[in-house]
Design an enzyme around this catalytic site. Structure first.
Site, short mmCIF file in Angstrom:
data_model
loop_
_atom_site.label_atom_id
_atom_site.label_comp_id
_atom_site.label_asym_id
_atom_site.label_seq_id
_atom_site.Cartn_x
_atom_site.Cartn_y
_atom_site.Cartn_z
N ASP A 164 40.66 14.28 8.30
CA ASP A 164 39.87 15.08 9.24
C ASP A 164 39.44 16.43 8.65
OD1 ASP A 164 38.60 15.59 11.62
OD2 ASP A 164 40.40 16.24 12.68
N GLU A 198 35.90 5.66 18.51
CA GLU A 198 35.23 6.74 19.25
C GLU A 198 34.16 7.44 18.40
OE1 GLU A 198 38.69 6.33 19.29
OE2 GLU A 198 38.45 5.31 21.22
N ASN A 199 34.22 7.26 17.07
CA ASN A 199 33.27 7.97 16.20
C ASN A 199 31.83 7.43 16.32
OD1 ASN A 199 35.74 8.50 13.59
ND2 ASN A 199 35.04 9.94 15.11
C1 IPE Z 1 39.94 11.13 13.83
O1 IPE Z 1 39.19 12.26 13.67
C2 IPE Z 1 39.23 9.94 13.25
C3 IPE Z 1 39.11 9.95 11.79
C4 IPE Z 1 39.58 10.84 10.96
C5 IPE Z 1 38.42 8.82 11.24
P1 IPE Z 1 38.21 12.80 14.81
O2 IPE Z 1 37.58 14.04 14.27
O3 IPE Z 1 37.32 11.71 15.25
O4 IPE Z 1 39.24 13.13 15.98
P2 IPE Z 1 39.11 14.11 17.21
O5 IPE Z 1 37.80 13.79 17.88
O6 IPE Z 1 39.14 15.49 16.68
O7 IPE Z 1 40.30 13.80 18.06
C1 IPE Z 2 36.66 13.33 9.63
O1 IPE Z 2 35.99 14.54 9.59
C2 IPE Z 2 35.76 12.16 9.32
C3 IPE Z 2 35.51 11.27 10.46
C4 IPE Z 2 35.99 11.40 11.64
C5 IPE Z 2 34.62 10.15 10.21
P1 IPE Z 2 35.18 15.07 10.84
O2 IPE Z 2 33.78 14.62 10.70
O3 IPE Z 2 35.84 14.72 12.11
O4 IPE Z 2 35.26 16.63 10.60
P2 IPE Z 2 35.39 17.76 11.70
O5 IPE Z 2 36.63 17.45 12.50
O6 IPE Z 2 34.15 17.70 12.53
O7 IPE Z 2 35.53 19.01 10.91
MG MG Z 3 37.26 15.66 13.23
#
Ligand code: IPE
Ligand code: IPE
Ligand code: MG
Length: 241
Positions: free
Chosen positions: A18, A65-66
């Site tokens: 993350d 959820e992504n």
């Molecule tokens: C969790 O990170 C999913 C991955 C790292 C793939 P997110 O950035 O999606 O999680 P939330 O939304 O902060 O909980």
């Molecule tokens: C994790 O980094 C990657 C995925 C969830 C695919 P993020 O894209 O969630 O990075 P932040 O949390 O917005 O910084």
């Molecule tokens: Mg994130």
């Protein structure tokens, strides 16, 4: 460090990759550029963990959820995933020498057929490897995974092949994507967030949690060492005394 620098190594490490977006924002870059850097860190830490002798490592790459993110960002992540899969296929001999088995945890049905085909090939060509089990969670959600297991068990019960007293934690475990793999010992989450975000809920029932403020693209081997050193100091009781 090397594996022998540690008194005890976790058998299974899970990593929530993350902070890519925030890393990019800090530099005035697009979120997709953050994911490009994050993918490099994934390769680096995956390789390092294998060299240390970690037998099972699971990286959270894309959650169920992504999909709610902007289409361009989702497409960028899937393109990076495709690059990685092609690379894994090109380096098959090298990976086989290292004994790396690659597996994908998650619902493949929502992934494009082209990527799905690559995923299946990578899994098939590495399925006899036993030294390092590298799992990548893509379109993974733990609640969806458990729901799938419950559905499969209900189907069996409906067909008369299963009665309620046959249902045990072991049976449920064997219907998850991680079937046959040990539970998570150490869960690592960088980027300052301290939540599980629908990752390996069942499998981390007794995991030790380690958090860091470092954003994933900046995460180094030293940070990984730090997590392992913290882990070996923990007193795991599993409900005992
Ligand atoms: C969790 O990170 C999913 C991955 C790292 C793939 P997110 O950035 O999606 O999680 P939330 O939304 O902060 O909980
Ligand atoms: C994790 O980094 C990657 C995925 C969830 C695919 P993020 O894209 O969630 O990075 P932040 O949390 O917005 O910084
Ligand atoms: Mg994130």
């Amino acid at each position: 460090m090397t594996g022998s620098d540690f008194t005890i190594l976790p058998r299974h490490v899970a990593v929530i990759m993350d902070g890519n977006g925030r890393w990019a924002k800090q530099r005035g870059l697009s979120r997709s550029e953050g994911h490009i850097e994050g993918a490099k860190t994934f390769r680096k830490i995956g390789e390092y963990a294998g060299n240390l002798g970690i037998q099972h490592i699971t990286f959270y790459a894309f959650s169920t959820e992504n999909w709610s993110r902007p289409e361009a960002e989702v497409n960028g992540i899937m393109a990076l995933f495709g690059e990685y899969l092609n690379e894994a296929l090109n380096r098959l001999d090298e990976n086989r020498k290292k004994g790396i088995r690659l597996r994908f945890l998650g619902d493949k049905s929502a992934i494009s057929p082209a990527l799905r085909e690559l995923m299946d090939s990578v899994e098939k060509y590495t399925e006899d490897m036993t030294k390092v089990n590298l799992n990548i969670a893509v379109n993974y959600g733990s609640q969806q995974e458990i729901t799938g297991a419950v559905k499969a068990l209900c189907e069996k019960a409906k067909n008369g092949g299963l009665s309620p007293e046959d249902i045990t934690p072991e049976l449920i475990s064997s219907h998850l994507y991680t079937s046959g793999q040990p539970p998570v010992d150490l869960m690592i989450r960088p980027s300052g967030e301290q939540r599980i975000s629908n990752f390996l809920l069942w499998q981390s029932a007794y995991a030790e949690f380690w958090y860091s403020d470092v954003l994933w693209p900046d995460f180094t081997e030293k940070d990984f060492d730090e997590a392992l050193l913290a882990y070996q100091k923990r007193n795991r009781r599993f409900g005992g005394i």
